[in-house]
Design a protein around this motif. Structure first.
Motif, PDB file in Angstrom:
ATOM      1  N   GLY A 207      14.459 -78.276  59.241  1.00 47.08           N
ATOM      2  CA  GLY A 207      14.892 -78.350  57.852  1.00 47.08           C
ATOM      3  C   GLY A 207      15.819 -77.262  57.366  1.00 47.08           C
ATOM      4  N   ALA A 208      16.208 -76.310  58.210  1.00 48.41           N
ATOM      5  CA  ALA A 208      17.095 -75.231  57.763  1.00 48.41           C
ATOM      6  C   ALA A 208      18.522 -75.750  57.575  1.00 48.41           C
ATOM      7  N   ARG A 209      19.091 -75.491  56.422  1.00 45.44           N
ATOM      8  CA  ARG A 209      20.498 -75.797  56.169  1.00 45.44           C
ATOM      9  C   ARG A 209      21.286 -74.535  55.847  1.00 45.44           C
ATOM     10  N   ILE A 210      20.605 -73.399  55.842  1.00 40.78           N
ATOM     11  CA  ILE A 210      21.248 -72.091  55.690  1.00 40.78           C
ATOM     12  C   ILE A 210      20.647 -71.179  56.755  1.00 40.78           C
ATOM     13  N   MET A 211      21.513 -70.554  57.555  1.00 42.54           N
ATOM     14  CA  MET A 211      21.055 -69.728  58.669  1.00 42.54           C
ATOM     15  C   MET A 211      21.632 -68.324  58.564  1.00 42.54           C
ATOM     16  N   PHE A 212      20.795 -67.328  58.847  1.00 41.63           N
ATOM     17  CA  PHE A 212      21.230 -65.934  58.910  1.00 41.63           C
ATOM     18  C   PHE A 212      21.009 -65.404  60.328  1.00 41.63           C
ATOM     19  N   PRO A 213      22.016 -65.483  61.213  1.00 44.88           N
ATOM     20  CA  PRO A 213      21.929 -64.785  62.506  1.00 44.88           C
ATOM     21  C   PRO A 213      22.282 -63.318  62.255  1.00 44.88           C
ATOM     22  N   THR A 214      21.357 -62.413  62.511  1.00 45.17           N
ATOM     23  CA  THR A 214      21.521 -61.057  61.978  1.00 45.17           C
ATOM     24  C   THR A 214      22.042 -60.023  62.963  1.00 45.17           C
ATOM     25  N   SER A 215      22.153 -60.353  64.246  1.00 43.48           N
ATOM     26  CA  SER A 215      22.630 -59.363  65.206  1.00 43.48           C
ATOM     27  C   SER A 215      24.080 -59.653  65.602  1.00 43.48           C
ATOM     28  N   TYR A 216      24.803 -58.595  65.954  1.00 41.63           N
ATOM     29  CA  TYR A 216      26.221 -58.744  66.311  1.00 41.63           C
ATOM     30  C   TYR A 216      26.408 -59.775  67.422  1.00 41.63           C
ATOM     31  N   GLY A 217      25.576 -59.732  68.443  1.00 40.71           N
ATOM     32  CA  GLY A 217      25.710 -60.639  69.573  1.00 40.71           C
ATOM     33  C   GLY A 217      25.248 -62.058  69.310  1.00 40.71           C
TER      34      GLY A 217
ATOM     35  N   VAL B 239      25.357 -77.416  58.069  1.00 50.70           N
ATOM     36  CA  VAL B 239      24.612 -76.157  57.937  1.00 50.70           C
ATOM     37  C   VAL B 239      25.574 -75.012  57.634  1.00 50.70           C
ATOM     38  N   ILE B 240      25.164 -74.128  56.725  1.00 48.16           N
ATOM     39  CA  ILE B 240      25.914 -72.902  56.431  1.00 48.16           C
ATOM     40  C   ILE B 240      25.338 -71.760  57.267  1.00 48.16           C
ATOM     41  N   PHE B 241      26.218 -70.995  57.915  1.00 49.08           N
ATOM     42  CA  PHE B 241      25.811 -69.825  58.698  1.00 49.08           C
ATOM     43  C   PHE B 241      26.433 -68.585  58.059  1.00 49.08           C
ATOM     44  N   GLU B 242      25.620 -67.568  57.838  1.00 49.62           N
ATOM     45  CA  GLU B 242      26.114 -66.280  57.334  1.00 49.62           C
ATOM     46  C   GLU B 242      25.725 -65.218  58.353  1.00 49.62           C
ATOM     47  N   HIS B 243      26.719 -64.715  59.074  1.00 50.86           N
ATOM     48  CA  HIS B 243      26.459 -63.775  60.162  1.00 50.86           C
ATOM     49  C   HIS B 243      26.694 -62.349  59.701  1.00 50.86           C
ATOM     50  N   GLN B 244      25.804 -61.458  60.127  1.00 51.27           N
ATOM     51  CA  GLN B 244      25.877 -60.062  59.700  1.00 51.27           C
ATOM     52  C   GLN B 244      26.750 -59.243  60.643  1.00 51.27           C
ATOM     53  N   GLY B 245      27.919 -58.849  60.141  1.00 54.70           N
ATOM     54  CA  GLY B 245      28.750 -57.894  60.867  1.00 54.70           C
ATOM     55  C   GLY B 245      29.737 -58.466  61.849  1.00 54.70           C
ATOM     56  N   GLY B 246      29.943 -59.775  61.849  1.00 54.38           N
ATOM     57  CA  GLY B 246      30.859 -60.374  62.815  1.00 54.38           C
ATOM     58  C   GLY B 246      32.316 -60.289  62.397  1.00 54.38           C
ATOM     59  N   LEU B 247      33.197 -60.641  63.333  1.00 57.95           N
ATOM     60  CA  LEU B 247      34.639 -60.578  63.082  1.00 57.95           C
ATOM     61  C   LEU B 247      35.306 -61.944  63.190  1.00 57.95           C
ATOM     62  N   LYS B 248      34.516 -62.998  63.434  1.00 57.75           N
ATOM     63  CA  LYS B 248      35.068 -64.353  63.519  1.00 57.75           C
ATOM     64  C   LYS B 248      34.403 -65.209  62.454  1.00 57.75           C
ATOM     65  N   THR B 249      35.155 -66.210  61.979  1.00 57.17           N
ATOM     66  CA  THR B 249      34.606 -67.131  60.992  1.00 57.17           C
ATOM     67  C   THR B 249      34.924 -68.562  61.387  1.00 57.17           C
ATOM     68  N   ALA B 250      34.288 -69.490  60.720  1.00 57.68           N
ATOM     69  CA  ALA B 250      34.569 -70.914  60.889  1.00 57.68           C
ATOM     70  C   ALA B 250      34.420 -71.555  59.519  1.00 57.68           C
ATOM     71  N   GLU B 251      34.691 -72.861  59.448  1.00 58.28           N
ATOM     72  CA  GLU B 251      34.643 -73.545  58.154  1.00 58.28           C
ATOM     73  C   GLU B 251      33.261 -73.418  57.508  1.00 58.28           C
ATOM     74  N   ASN B 252      32.211 -73.421  58.313  1.00 52.64           N
ATOM     75  CA  ASN B 252      30.860 -73.323  57.769  1.00 52.64           C
ATOM     76  C   ASN B 252      30.139 -72.059  58.248  1.00 52.64           C
ATOM     77  N   LEU B 253      30.920 -71.044  58.671  1.00 52.15           N
ATOM     78  CA  LEU B 253      30.339 -69.774  59.094  1.00 52.15           C
ATOM     79  C   LEU B 253      31.124 -68.626  58.487  1.00 52.15           C
ATOM     80  N   GLY B 254      30.419 -67.789  57.750  1.00 47.77           N
ATOM     81  CA  GLY B 254      31.029 -66.601  57.161  1.00 47.77           C
ATOM     82  C   GLY B 254      30.359 -65.344  57.686  1.00 47.77           C
ATOM     83  N   THR B 255      30.951 -64.201  57.408  1.00 48.16           N
ATOM     84  CA  THR B 255      30.373 -62.927  57.827  1.00 48.16           C
ATOM     85  C   THR B 255      30.338 -61.970  56.639  1.00 48.16           C
ATOM     86  N   TYR B 256      29.490 -60.971  56.749  1.00 43.49           N
ATOM     87  CA  TYR B 256      29.367 -59.972  55.692  1.00 43.49           C
ATOM     88  C   TYR B 256      28.837 -58.680  56.306  1.00 43.49           C
ATOM     89  N   PHE B 257      29.088 -57.570  55.639  1.00 39.13           N
ATOM     90  CA  PHE B 257      28.540 -56.282  56.073  1.00 39.13           C
ATOM     91  C   PHE B 257      28.782 -55.267  54.981  1.00 39.13           C
TER      92      PHE B 257
END
Length: 236
Positions: free
Chosen positions: A107-117, A132-150
């Motif tokens: 049932g997850a439609r929002i994901m937080f992968p929290t490690s650089y790797g 699904v929306i992905f919000e990655h912590q500290g990454g340098l690549k993005t996609a239409e449904n994947l963002g990064t933040y730090f």
């Protein structure tokens, strides 16, 4: 870092859940005529029953993973209607893909992968799951449904370097780090520049452990630095 993590997660979730919500129909007849409902159903991040968090280490490591875990607890309090799915000690390889796929099935439609790797596995899963929306912590690549933040942690690290520069008697500082990724290098540079703003002759001796969490290696690195007359230590 836990306060930063909690605020970041809440802001991101508020944007996703608030901005994507479409007004519901006011009558049975309106349901078929309201184009906003169809748009909302196809919007990434909408319609799930859970939020997923994956961590590369244990939740009680007194560091990065614990801060991220505390952030997930604040999210749970802010969104009690959603289940919070968490997985600790997730390797930075295809196992991360498997864990995220399982959370999506649950049932997850929002994901937080929290490690650089976790970034590359998240990008692969994001391709397969545009809903699904992905919000990655500290990454340098993005996609239409994947963002990064730090956070701008290097600003505080610079001030730590100033303090270290004023405290050292030997003029040698030690920095124990994991991998030479951008965030780590930013912190090393900020710490060194802060110290050298006090004394340009100060040296920072860096040890890479090639592990995010290995107390034995970290203790070994500490002893090695002390043997080199380092009298102020920090770590990432």
């Amino acid at each position: 870092m836990s306060t930063l993590w909690a605020l970041t997660a809440l802001v991101l979730l508020s944007l996703v859940l608030g901005a994507c919500a479409a007004p519901g129909p006011t009558s049975p007849g309106a349901a078929a005529a309201n184009p906003g409902d169809q748009e909302a159903s196809s919007t990434p991040g909408v319609g799930g029953s859970a939020i997923g968090f994956i961590f590369v280490g244990p939740r009680d490591d007194y560091g990065y993973n614990q801060a991220a875990y505390l952030g997930s607890e604040v999210v749970a309090q802010a969104f009690p209607e959603l289940e919070i799915l968490r997985a600790e000690n997730v390797p930075e390889n295809q196992e991360a893909e498997r864990v995220m796929e399982n959370m999506i099935r649950n049932g997850a439609r929002i994901m937080f992968p929290t490690s650089y790797g976790h970034l590359d596995p998240a990008l692969e899963v994001a391709k397969r799951h545009p809903e699904v929306i992905f919000e990655h912590q500290g990454g340098l690549k993005t996609a239409e449904n994947l963002g990064t933040y730090f956070g701008t942690i290097w600003e505080v690290v610079y001030l730590s370097g100033v303090a270290a520069g004023r405290m050292t008697q030997s003029g040698k500082l030690g920095y124990i780090v994991s991998f030479p990724i951008p965030q780590v290098l930013l912190n090393i540079n900020a710490f060194t520049l802060g110290a050298q703003s006090v004394n340009p002759d100060i040296q920072t001796i860096v040890v890479f452990t090639a592990s995010w969490c290995d107390p034995g290696q970290q203790a070994e690195a500490t002893n090695s630095l002390i043997a080199q007359e380092v009298d102020v230590l920090t770590q990432h």
